[in-house]
Design an enzyme around this catalytic site. Structure first.
Site, short mmCIF file in Angstrom:
data_model
loop_
_atom_site.label_atom_id
_atom_site.label_comp_id
_atom_site.label_asym_id
_atom_site.label_seq_id
_atom_site.Cartn_x
_atom_site.Cartn_y
_atom_site.Cartn_z
CD GLU A 247 18.90 -20.49 -43.28
OE1 GLU A 247 19.48 -20.99 -42.30
OE2 GLU A 247 17.68 -20.23 -43.30
CD GLU B 299 14.58 -24.29 -39.69
OE1 GLU B 299 14.25 -24.45 -38.51
OE2 GLU B 299 15.64 -23.77 -40.04
#
Length: 373
Positions: free
Chosen positions: A264, A159
């Site tokens: 995810e 991220e």
């Protein structure tokens, strides 16, 4: 008539029925689990909590072992847990995580080495480039080397991008600039040359953010860093992103010569609050009945909608299975899911294939039926 029927006749009839059922059941043993149903397509993974790694719940453990052939640690490999104070590493639970995967003959994924969130306090206070380079070299080398030839892939950087594709202003960017990305991947490759290295992020179906991730991969390759894949987190909703956006994301990253992992995956069954941006964990909104419409159970109509959404998405995955290395669900069951408290505390969500009692949902059945077709 049953009262007057000899017992041996009833017993013989029962055995005949059981025998018939057994034959039907054994005709398609490959569909007894997700991992078997998709064994020729891609790995099917799940994220493990600390409790599950320590095998504290036999029911959870039974589902994990029977259904999945790949695992990711939900939290315990993040830097605040691995190195809580400078130079002092804690590998007690991470060792057990790797041992769990080995015991059950699973593909073991490492998550994550460099992330702006869940840092130990001392890490976020690093001020200059010399100190940051020293930290990264020590942390990445120590952690990756410990599990060399045991962990199959790592999320090296997690991220690092804003929604517009620009770099997030993290402590890493402030001290090293974009060079921190190159350094992180090179250090991981030096510690374990054979392990697959991934960049991992959410909302990559967003065109601007995806373009930023493409430039990130190109930056790494241009500077001689090893990158094997991109992890698209797949924290999605019943309506968004579109199937076209999901497919384009897979194709765009594959065109760079890297693998694609759906890293995810979960699909929220709840309304998305206004202003929500992907999986940024700092976001919080006020709770109300409109935002928590199913506090007790999920209506059958939404169960059907969730199942159809999973089926449609997996059709795309199967279409491009040559490009996808792994599909990992972010949790084993609905009770475990982080979405129950995100981005509104106290909400009840239903994003996974197993309910709070580890019973299969319509969404699970739809994915098994898809392979039977």
């Amino acid at each position: 008539m049953i009262k007057n029927t000899p017992k041996f006749i009833i017993l013989s009839a029962s055995l005949l029925v059981l025998s018939s059922c057994a034959k039907i059941y054994n005709k398609t043993p490959e569909f007894e689990s997700l991992k078997n149903a998709y064994k020729n397509d891609f790995l099917i993974g799940t994220a493990l909590s600390e409790s599950q790694i320590l095998e504290r719940n036999q029911n959870d453990d039974r589902v994990i072992v029977n259904q999945f052939n790949s695992i990711t640690p939900e939290n315990i490999m993040k830097s605040m847990f691995v190195q809580p104070t400078k130079g002092n590493y804690n590998f007690i639970t991470t060792d057990k995580y790797v041992a769990y995967g080995e015991k059950n003959n699973m593909f073991i994924h490492g998550h994550t080495l460099i992330w702006h969130s869940q840092l130990a306090p001392w890490m976020s206070q690093i001020k200059d480039s010399t100190e940051m380079k020293s930290f990264m070299k020590d942390h990445i080398t120590t952690v990756v080397s410990r599990y060399k030839n045991r962990i199959g892939s790592w999320d090296v950087v997690n991220e690092a991008l804003n929604e517009d594709g620009t770099y997030r202003k993290s402590v890493f960017l402030r001290t090293l600039g974009e060079q921190f990305l190159v350094d992180a991947f090179k250090l991981a490759a030096q510690a374990d040359p054979k392990v697959d290295l991934y960049y991992n992020d959410y909302n990559l179906c967003n065109a601007k953010k995806r373009e930023g991730a493409i430039k990130l991969v190109q930056l790494l390759k241009k500077n001689g860093a090893k990158i094997d894949g991109v992890g698209e987190q797949g924290h999605w909703h019943l309506e968004t992103p579109t199937l076209e956006e999901i497919e384009k994301t897979i194709l765009d990253f594959s065109a760079l010569g890297v693998k694609v992992a759906i890293s995810e995956l979960d699909i929220s069954a709840l309304p998305s609050p206004y202003g929500l941006q992907g999986a940024e964990i700092s976001q919080r909104f006020a709770n109300n009945e409109k935002m928590n419409p199913y506090p007790k159970s999920l209506p059958d109509s939404i169960q059907v909608k969730l199942a159809k959404r999973y089926e449609d998405i997996f059709k795309i995955f199967l279409k491009h299975k040559d490009k996808i290395s792994r599909v990992t669900f972010w949790g084993v069951n609905d009770k475990q899911s982080w979405l129950n408290d995100f981005p509104i505390r106290g909400r009840t969500d239903y994003p996974l294939l197993f309910d709070r009692q580890n019973r299969t949902k319509k969404a699970y059945e739809s994915l098994i039926a898809l392979k039977k077709q």
